[in-house]
Design a protein around this motif. Structure first.
Motif, PDB file in Angstrom:
ATOM      1  N   LEU A 168      25.177  35.369  51.617  1.00  0.00           N
ATOM      2  CA  LEU A 168      25.873  35.676  50.371  1.00  0.00           C
ATOM      3  C   LEU A 168      26.331  34.425  49.634  1.00  0.00           C
ATOM      4  N   HIS A 169      26.414  33.299  50.325  1.00  0.00           N
ATOM      5  CA  HIS A 169      26.715  32.047  49.630  1.00  0.00           C
ATOM      6  C   HIS A 169      25.628  31.753  48.601  1.00  0.00           C
ATOM      7  N   TYR A 170      24.378  31.935  48.997  1.00  0.00           N
ATOM      8  CA  TYR A 170      23.268  31.695  48.074  1.00  0.00           C
ATOM      9  C   TYR A 170      23.027  32.886  47.148  1.00  0.00           C
ATOM     10  N   ALA A 171      23.134  34.087  47.697  1.00  0.00           N
ATOM     11  CA  ALA A 171      22.808  35.282  46.915  1.00  0.00           C
ATOM     12  C   ALA A 171      23.877  35.609  45.880  1.00  0.00           C
ATOM     13  N   PHE A 172      25.145  35.225  46.159  1.00  0.00           N
ATOM     14  CA  PHE A 172      26.231  35.628  45.262  1.00  0.00           C
ATOM     15  C   PHE A 172      27.091  34.449  44.809  1.00  0.00           C
ATOM     16  N   ASP A 173      27.748  33.754  45.735  1.00  0.00           N
ATOM     17  CA  ASP A 173      28.744  32.737  45.375  1.00  0.00           C
ATOM     18  C   ASP A 173      28.157  31.639  44.489  1.00  0.00           C
ATOM     19  N   ALA A 174      27.146  30.946  45.012  1.00  0.00           N
ATOM     20  CA  ALA A 174      26.565  29.823  44.272  1.00  0.00           C
ATOM     21  C   ALA A 174      25.900  30.295  42.990  1.00  0.00           C
ATOM     22  N   TRP A 175      25.253  31.466  43.056  1.00  0.00           N
ATOM     23  CA  TRP A 175      24.584  31.994  41.865  1.00  0.00           C
ATOM     24  C   TRP A 175      25.588  32.338  40.773  1.00  0.00           C
ATOM     25  N   LEU A 176      26.689  33.046  41.138  1.00  0.00           N
ATOM     26  CA  LEU A 176      27.675  33.452  40.141  1.00  0.00           C
ATOM     27  C   LEU A 176      28.366  32.224  39.535  1.00  0.00           C
ATOM     28  N   THR A 177      28.654  31.218  40.360  1.00  0.00           N
ATOM     29  CA  THR A 177      29.278  29.992  39.864  1.00  0.00           C
ATOM     30  C   THR A 177      28.354  29.261  38.897  1.00  0.00           C
ATOM     31  N   ARG A 178      27.071  29.316  39.163  1.00  0.00           N
ATOM     32  CA  ARG A 178      26.097  28.644  38.303  1.00  0.00           C
ATOM     33  C   ARG A 178      25.875  29.406  36.996  1.00  0.00           C
ATOM     34  N   GLU A 179      25.752  30.729  37.072  1.00  0.00           N
ATOM     35  CA  GLU A 179      25.426  31.535  35.895  1.00  0.00           C
ATOM     36  C   GLU A 179      26.653  31.838  35.030  1.00  0.00           C
ATOM     37  N   PHE A 180      27.816  31.994  35.657  1.00  0.00           N
ATOM     38  CA  PHE A 180      29.048  32.314  34.930  1.00  0.00           C
ATOM     39  C   PHE A 180      30.160  31.375  35.408  1.00  0.00           C
ATOM     40  N   PRO A 181      30.136  30.130  35.003  1.00  0.00           N
ATOM     41  CA  PRO A 181      31.061  29.129  35.550  1.00  0.00           C
ATOM     42  C   PRO A 181      32.532  29.410  35.272  1.00  0.00           C
ATOM     43  N   ARG A 182      32.843  30.203  34.254  1.00  0.00           N
ATOM     44  CA  ARG A 182      34.241  30.481  33.919  1.00  0.00           C
ATOM     45  C   ARG A 182      34.761  31.772  34.560  1.00  0.00           C
ATOM     46  N   VAL A 183      33.913  32.454  35.273  1.00  0.00           N
ATOM     47  CA  VAL A 183      34.308  33.698  35.927  1.00  0.00           C
ATOM     48  C   VAL A 183      34.786  33.389  37.346  1.00  0.00           C
ATOM     49  N   THR A 184      35.900  33.983  37.744  1.00  0.00           N
ATOM     50  CA  THR A 184      36.444  33.776  39.084  1.00  0.00           C
ATOM     51  C   THR A 184      36.243  35.027  39.932  1.00  0.00           C
ATOM     52  N   PHE A 185      36.327  34.858  41.239  1.00  0.00           N
ATOM     53  CA  PHE A 185      36.105  35.989  42.148  1.00  0.00           C
ATOM     54  C   PHE A 185      36.769  35.714  43.485  1.00  0.00           C
ATOM     55  N   GLU A 186      36.897  36.767  44.298  1.00  0.00           N
ATOM     56  CA  GLU A 186      37.266  36.676  45.710  1.00  0.00           C
ATOM     57  C   GLU A 186      36.252  37.500  46.495  1.00  0.00           C
ATOM     58  N   ARG A 187      35.737  36.903  47.555  1.00  0.00           N
ATOM     59  CA  ARG A 187      34.773  37.635  48.390  1.00  0.00           C
ATOM     60  C   ARG A 187      35.204  37.551  49.849  1.00  0.00           C
ATOM     61  N   TYR A 188      35.212  38.701  50.493  1.00  0.00           N
ATOM     62  CA  TYR A 188      35.464  38.768  51.929  1.00  0.00           C
ATOM     63  C   TYR A 188      34.240  39.431  52.557  1.00  0.00           C
ATOM     64  N   VAL A 189      33.305  38.598  53.015  1.00  0.00           N
ATOM     65  CA  VAL A 189      31.988  39.034  53.492  1.00  0.00           C
ATOM     66  C   VAL A 189      31.317  39.843  52.384  1.00  0.00           C
ATOM     67  N   ASP A 190      31.108  41.152  52.549  1.00  0.00           N
ATOM     68  CA  ASP A 190      30.377  41.923  51.542  1.00  0.00           C
ATOM     69  C   ASP A 190      31.296  42.661  50.578  1.00  0.00           C
ATOM     70  N   ASP A 191      32.586  42.401  50.638  1.00  0.00           N
ATOM     71  CA  ASP A 191      33.559  43.040  49.739  1.00  0.00           C
ATOM     72  C   ASP A 191      34.015  41.999  48.721  1.00  0.00           C
ATOM     73  N   ALA A 192      33.798  42.271  47.427  1.00  0.00           N
ATOM     74  CA  ALA A 192      34.077  41.250  46.411  1.00  0.00           C
ATOM     75  C   ALA A 192      34.704  41.851  45.162  1.00  0.00           C
TER      76      ALA A 192
END
Length: 444
Positions: free
Chosen positions: A237-261
């Motif tokens: 999920l680091h590659y599938a979600f975290d890094a991708w979301l940071t790259r595509e939407f740099p101003r959007v914030t999130f919290e992820r706990y394994v598969d719950d985000a």
């Protein structure tokens, strides 16, 4: 299978292995075996055993418990080390157990590896964590050192004050559907140790053994409950979600706990755009967002008085919604806050009923306290961390059971008023006997 040579594995004996006749070798080299395909030290196996023993856990398909494994500890640990370092370790099937979800809301399948397999997985997980932990996103909280679910809930609460909209994400059956090829690719990108990749592949392919003894072959997914699954899930999920979301939407914030985000957005339009993009991204990596549980939520409060179909969401056992809060001057006002979720409260209330405290008249008050205090204290530490007043009805119910216990155990205190007076007297004399008495003395 050939006969395996015995070696000393326990802590006090590792220092003596291969010491004689090997002058000039470093301390690290002493811990490695010569003539093996892979450089795995006996200390790694020993530290993995200590973690497994501390975590306890149920037996796997072989029925071997921690205590039984420990009866021949040196021999069992040597077998694991010898087979792993030579590339001949093959994991047995994983025992499938159906358990209730942590915060209520149905059941899930838990995979229970054997004790030996948990040790082997812990060795690999430790090697992987050394490399990938520094790379993980700071807003990833699941199964990471120095981070907890409460940290994620606290950060989510802060960001709900600052942004008006939330995308509540639910990845449908993540642990059952995550594709193996992309997971192995993520592992290969973060290690040059061939044996780590080799054993990850083998664990992914290990079958599940159902309660009726049948084996279920899988072509995707990783069972929850194994020692290596959390780091694999976080890495994927680091590659599938975290890094991708940071790259595509740099101003959007999130919290992820394994598969719950949870993803925070400044406007409804942005929330809709982000939700659609995340859905497409999950499809691209072989996953799928749950069509009904994934929602866009409006965080309304005293300063945000708009309307929307959804004005609350659940994250890690806490319901986020508008609640009454008090200012420092004692003025009540509506605020968007987390508190124990209805599902979690229903689950732990059912557990309190199953205790049948009022029928345990063979116990003393102190014995009852020793039985329930560790459990209740855990609930208070987690669910009472935010908006603890939502937990008060449950604590009052426990007190009501204790009063019923008094009335049932002592005939002379069968009257309600007498039992109430006795209960109040015990609290005055022993205010810390029960963990929840720090917060709640009432039972009505």
């Amino acid at each position: 299978m050939g006969v395996e040579r015995r070696g000393r594995v326990i802590r006090g004996c590792v220092r003596s292995i291969n010491r004689a006749g090997e002058s000039g070798r470093s301390r690290v080299d002493e811990l490695k075996s010569s003539g093996k395909s892979f450089g795995i030290s006996k200390w790694e196996v020993w530290r993995a055993w200590e973690k497994v023993r501390a975590n306890k856990g149920a037996p796997g398909v072989d029925g071997c418990s921690i205590e039984e494994f420990e009866k021949d500890l040196k021999g069992n640990l040597y077998k694991i080390w010898n087979r792993m370092s030579s590339g001949s370790y093959f994991p047995p099937p994983v025992r499938a157990v159906e358990i209730p979800k942590l915060h209520g809301g149905g059941t899930r399948i838990l995979g229970v590896p054997t004790v030996a397999d948990r040790i082997a997985q812990t060795v690999v997980a430790a090697r992987l964590e050394q490399v990938v932990e520094p790379k993980f996103h700071p807003d990833s909280y699941g199964y990471r050192p120095g981070r907890s679910a409460l940290d994620a809930v606290g950060r989510c609460r802060e960001r709900c004050y600052k942004t008006d909209w939330v995308v509540d994400l639910d990845i449908q059956k993540f642990f059952d559907s995550v594709p193996w090829d992309l997971m192995v690719k993520a592992v290969e990108a973060n290690t040059d140790q061939r044996w780590v990749v080799l054993y990850v592949r083998r664990w992914l392919q290990a079958p599940l053994q159902r309660p009726d003894g049948t084996l279920q072959r899988r072509d995707r997914g990783t069972p929850q409950g194994s020692a290596v699954s959390p780091v694999l899930a976080n890495l994927f999920l680091h590659y599938a979600f975290d890094a991708w979301l940071t790259r595509e939407f740099p101003r959007v914030t999130f919290e992820r706990y394994v598969d719950d985000a949870v993803v925070h957005c400044v406007s409804r339009r942005q929330a809709e755009q982000v939700a659609e993009a995340i859905g497409n991204r999950m499809e691209a990596v072989g996953l799928r967002l749950h069509p009904t549980k994934t929602r866009i939520v409006y965080c309304n409060d005293a300063n945000r008085r708009g309307s929307h179909e959804h004005t609350g969401f659940t994250f890690l056992g806490f319901d986020f919604r508008v609640r009454a809060a008090h200012s420092k001057h004692g003025v009540r006002f509506p605020c968007f806050l987390p508190a124990i979720s209805k599902q979690a409260l229903k689950k732990i209330s059912a557990e309190v009923r199953r205790w049948r405290i009022h029928r345990r008249t063979g116990h003393t008050f102190a014995q009852l306290a020793r039985v329930i205090n560790p459990i209740v204290r855990g609930w208070m530490q987690y669910y009472g961390a935010f908006y603890r007043s939502a937990l008060k009805p449950l604590l009052r119910r426990i007190n009501a059971y204790l009063v019923r216990w008094i009335r049932r155990k002592y005939k002379r205190l069968a009257g309600f008023n007498k039992a109430k007076a006795c209960f109040s007297g015990i609290i005055r004399r022993y205010p810390l006997m029960f963990a929840h008495w720090r917060w709640c003395h009432n039972f009505w």
